[in-house]
Design an enzyme around this catalytic site. Structure first.
Site, mmCIF file in Angstrom:
data_model
loop_
_atom_site.group_PDB
_atom_site.id
_atom_site.type_symbol
_atom_site.label_atom_id
_atom_site.label_comp_id
_atom_site.label_asym_id
_atom_site.label_seq_id
_atom_site.Cartn_x
_atom_site.Cartn_y
_atom_site.Cartn_z
ATOM 1 N N ARG A 77 1.149 -0.745 -0.016
ATOM 2 C CA ARG A 77 0.161 -0.489 -0.144
ATOM 3 C C ARG A 77 0.900 0.948 0.411
ATOM 4 O O ARG A 77 1.626 1.364 0.480
ATOM 5 C CB ARG A 77 -1.085 -0.153 0.868
ATOM 6 C CG ARG A 77 -1.757 1.430 1.506
ATOM 7 C CD ARG A 77 -2.132 1.139 2.601
ATOM 8 N NE ARG A 77 -3.620 2.198 2.641
ATOM 9 C CZ ARG A 77 -3.158 3.473 3.689
ATOM 10 N NH1 ARG A 77 -2.531 2.808 5.015
ATOM 11 N NH2 ARG A 77 -3.951 4.405 3.660
ATOM 12 N N HIS A 121 -3.216 10.638 0.327
ATOM 13 C CA HIS A 121 -2.599 10.432 1.555
ATOM 14 C C HIS A 121 -2.082 11.609 2.292
ATOM 15 O O HIS A 121 -0.722 11.922 2.084
ATOM 16 C CB HIS A 121 -1.614 9.603 1.983
ATOM 17 C CG HIS A 121 -1.237 9.021 3.035
ATOM 18 N ND1 HIS A 121 -1.638 7.289 3.080
ATOM 19 C CD2 HIS A 121 -0.785 9.605 4.811
ATOM 20 C CE1 HIS A 121 -0.427 6.928 4.923
ATOM 21 N NE2 HIS A 121 -1.054 8.711 5.540
ATOM 22 N N GLU A 166 -7.471 7.919 6.291
ATOM 23 C CA GLU A 166 -8.101 9.065 7.291
ATOM 24 C C GLU A 166 -8.503 10.571 7.432
ATOM 25 O O GLU A 166 -7.811 11.505 7.410
ATOM 26 C CB GLU A 166 -6.588 9.488 8.065
ATOM 27 C CG GLU A 166 -6.132 7.401 8.839
ATOM 28 C CD GLU A 166 -4.833 7.142 9.104
ATOM 29 O OE1 GLU A 166 -4.845 8.704 10.391
ATOM 30 O OE2 GLU A 166 -4.500 6.181 9.851
ATOM 31 N N ASN A 290 -7.358 1.857 10.285
ATOM 32 C CA ASN A 290 -6.171 2.738 10.753
ATOM 33 C C ASN A 290 -6.632 1.552 12.104
ATOM 34 O O ASN A 290 -7.341 2.464 12.874
ATOM 35 C CB ASN A 290 -5.616 3.806 9.858
ATOM 36 C CG ASN A 290 -5.183 3.275 8.642
ATOM 37 O OD1 ASN A 290 -4.961 1.814 7.909
ATOM 38 N ND2 ASN A 290 -4.527 4.490 8.322
ATOM 39 N N TYR A 292 -4.327 2.390 15.702
ATOM 40 C CA TYR A 292 -2.267 2.119 16.445
ATOM 41 C C TYR A 292 -3.070 2.801 18.616
ATOM 42 O O TYR A 292 -1.755 1.836 18.905
ATOM 43 C CB TYR A 292 -1.984 3.717 16.070
ATOM 44 C CG TYR A 292 -1.649 4.133 14.905
ATOM 45 C CD1 TYR A 292 -0.257 3.132 14.486
ATOM 46 C CD2 TYR A 292 -2.133 3.906 14.085
ATOM 47 C CE1 TYR A 292 0.341 3.367 13.458
ATOM 48 C CE2 TYR A 292 -1.808 3.765 13.076
ATOM 49 C CZ TYR A 292 -0.747 3.246 12.080
ATOM 50 O OH TYR A 292 0.072 3.527 10.939
ATOM 51 N N GLU A 349 -3.862 -0.389 8.194
ATOM 52 C CA GLU A 349 -2.562 0.505 9.132
ATOM 53 C C GLU A 349 -1.999 -0.177 10.458
ATOM 54 O O GLU A 349 -3.577 0.037 10.895
ATOM 55 C CB GLU A 349 -1.864 2.224 9.459
ATOM 56 C CG GLU A 349 -2.125 2.566 8.169
ATOM 57 C CD GLU A 349 -1.567 3.887 8.347
ATOM 58 O OE1 GLU A 349 -1.488 4.258 9.171
ATOM 59 O OE2 GLU A 349 -1.961 4.915 7.035
HETATM 60 C C1 BGC Z 1 -1.294 7.859 9.616
HETATM 61 C C2 BGC Z 1 0.623 7.404 9.100
HETATM 62 C C3 BGC Z 1 1.120 7.709 10.198
HETATM 63 C C4 BGC Z 1 0.459 6.730 11.042
HETATM 64 C C5 BGC Z 1 1.465 7.094 12.781
HETATM 65 C C6 BGC Z 1 -1.194 7.572 10.565
HETATM 66 O O1 BGC Z 1 -1.933 8.214 11.131
HETATM 67 O O2 BGC Z 1 -2.004 7.244 7.988
HETATM 68 O O3 BGC Z 1 0.867 8.550 7.598
HETATM 69 O O4 BGC Z 1 2.798 7.511 10.157
HETATM 70 O O5 BGC Z 1 -0.934 6.899 11.470
HETATM 71 O O6 BGC Z 1 1.029 8.096 12.610
#
Ligand code: BGC
Length: 446
Positions: A77, A121, A166, A290, A292, A349
């Protein structure tokens, strides 16, 4: 728990984005983007870093494809830089820019790696920002025209497209000051969000007309909200924050913004016209997700539009100061599946930044990253077993790269980049990921 095997055909990939890796910011006819302007503004980026050179991927593309091959990636991607192919955002096409992506796609296909481009992006052509940027409703059509250019040039070879990455973060670039263009104008963020949704929908319609055999989806990011306590007030705050996550998925999958947003923003939140609804609700082939980390929230009448305060991380954190909470990915998958019923989900992601170091023997033992990815994948496995149609996973990121406002201080790669020499060095997490791909699964206890 025993070996966790993924379904046959599960797609294993890695992700990057144009501004974060390409460099060559003004080469071969590329126009400037809002991220070029932002990073060139003193004080905006940590250490004064810019994406001018980044990982020099623009010049090292063949080497990077060989690296992906070596790791056994099945899909890649990447994102297309709009101002590289249309320097002014509209009108003239920069053929050298289109050729770059065409060569990338060919190179990937030669190695049996599925190209999965994201059209946007975050690097809006500066010329369009001067015309009002995303808050200008015209931006939706500008985006659709650019998308159509790429569909017509690459749609014979690219089979899977992502419109936007995003949109929440794109809108936050108008609301706040930390991400480009950094206007600090909350109302503009809501307008930007609206154009992003409409632009996405128009692009889907263009692809259906040109290449009905191709697949298309959008990538949305979520930090699931968990109430801080089991008090009724905190539960309600958590519920409001969760409802607010519907900003982008609800219009697409349910036809309108969530009620909680209408209540909070009143007339500042645009209404969808009939043609807009038609575009925005186009059925998608997949939803990209995505994730995190998570937010733990507490009722607070003074906190933001949803009267919910986000508490500091509740446990160990990554270098980004994000709580290490791998369960959030599984919870997110279950929530999205229940709310939106997407046909297919790809995790587009997921990953973590840590302060890696190169050991004396030249290896990067990034055990924290490996465990985080492993535990998140375990959650994906669990969600699949629970009936959620997850068909693939893209780790963020293939390479250490330009982490937006944090510059090069944050390393998310499974491959280390030495920014002096530009040498690429697969970390231990990359070795583990390769082995996971080969075996189509892993032992979660190892
Ligand atoms: C984004 C990436 C970024 C990653 C870590 C995502 O919000 O798509 O571009 O590097 O998070 O912050």
């Amino acid at each position: 728990m025993g070996f966790q095997k993924f379904p046959d055909g599960f797609l294993w990939g890695a992700a990057t984005a144009a501004y974060q890796i390409e460099g060559a910011w003004d080469e071969d006819g590329k126009g400037p983007s809002i991220w070029d302007d932002f990073s060139h503004t003193p004080g905006k980026i940590r250490n004064g870093d810019t994406g001018d050179v980044a990982c020099d991927h623009y010049h090292r593309c063949p080497e990077d494809i060989a690296l992906m091959k070596e790791l056994g990636l099945q899909a890649y991607r990447f994102s297309i830089s709009w101002p590289r192919v249309m320097p002014e955002g509209i009108g003239k096409v920069n053929e050298a820019g289109v050729d770059f992506y065409s060569r990338l796609v060919d190179g990937l296909l030669e190695e049996g790696i599925e190209p999965t481009p994201t059209l946007y992006h975050w690097d809006l052509p500066s010329a369009l920002e001067r015309r009002g940027g995303w808050p200008n409703p015209d931006c939706a059509a500008w985006f659709a025209n650019y998308a159509e250019l790429m569909f017509s040039r690459l749609g014979d070879r690219v089979k899977r497209w992502i419109t936007l990455n995003e949109p929440v973060v794109v809108a936050s670039g108008y609301m706040g000051t930390e991400m480009a263009p950094g206007r600090g104008a909350p109302a503009d963020g809501l307008l930007a969000g609206h154009s992003l949704l409409v632009g996405h929908g128009l692009a889907v319609q263009r692809l259906r007309a040109l290449h009905p055999e191709n697949e298309i989806g959008i990538t949305l990011d979520f930090w699931p909200s968990y109430p801080a306590t089991d008090s009724a007030e905190d539960a309600a705050a958590g519920h409001r924050m969760t409802e607010a996550l519907g900003w982008f998925p609800d219009p697409i999958f349910l036809g309108d913004y969530p009620a909680v947003m209408r209540e909070a923003h009143g007339n500042a939140l645009p209404q969808f016209g009939e043609a807009e609804t038609e575009a925005v609700t186009q059925p998608l082939d997949f939803l990209g997700l995505n994730n995190y980390s998570r937010h733990v929230v507490k009722h607070d009448p003074k906190a933001g539009p949803y009267q919910a305060a986000i508490l500091p991380p509740q446990g160990p954190v990554t270098a980004m100061n994000w709580e290490i909470y791998p369960h959030s990915l599984r919870d997110l998958l279950l929530w999205v599946n229940e709310r939106a019923h997407p046909k297919v989900i790809y995790v587009t992601e997921n990953g973590a930044a840590f302060d890696d170091r190169v050991d004396a023997d030249g290896r990067v033992r990034d055990e924290g990253r490996r465990q985080y990815v492993r535990d998140c994948l375990s959650g994906v496995h669990e969600a699949i077993a629970g009936g959620v149609p997850v068909r693939g996973y893209f780790v963020w990121s293939l390479l250490d790269n330009f982490e937006w406002a944090q510059g090069y201080a944050m390393r998310f790669g499974i491959v280390r980049v030495d920014y002096e020499t530009m040498a690429r060095l697969p970390k231990e997490s990359a070795r583990w990921y390769s082995e996971t791909i080969r075996a189509n699964g892993f032992d979660p206890d190892q």
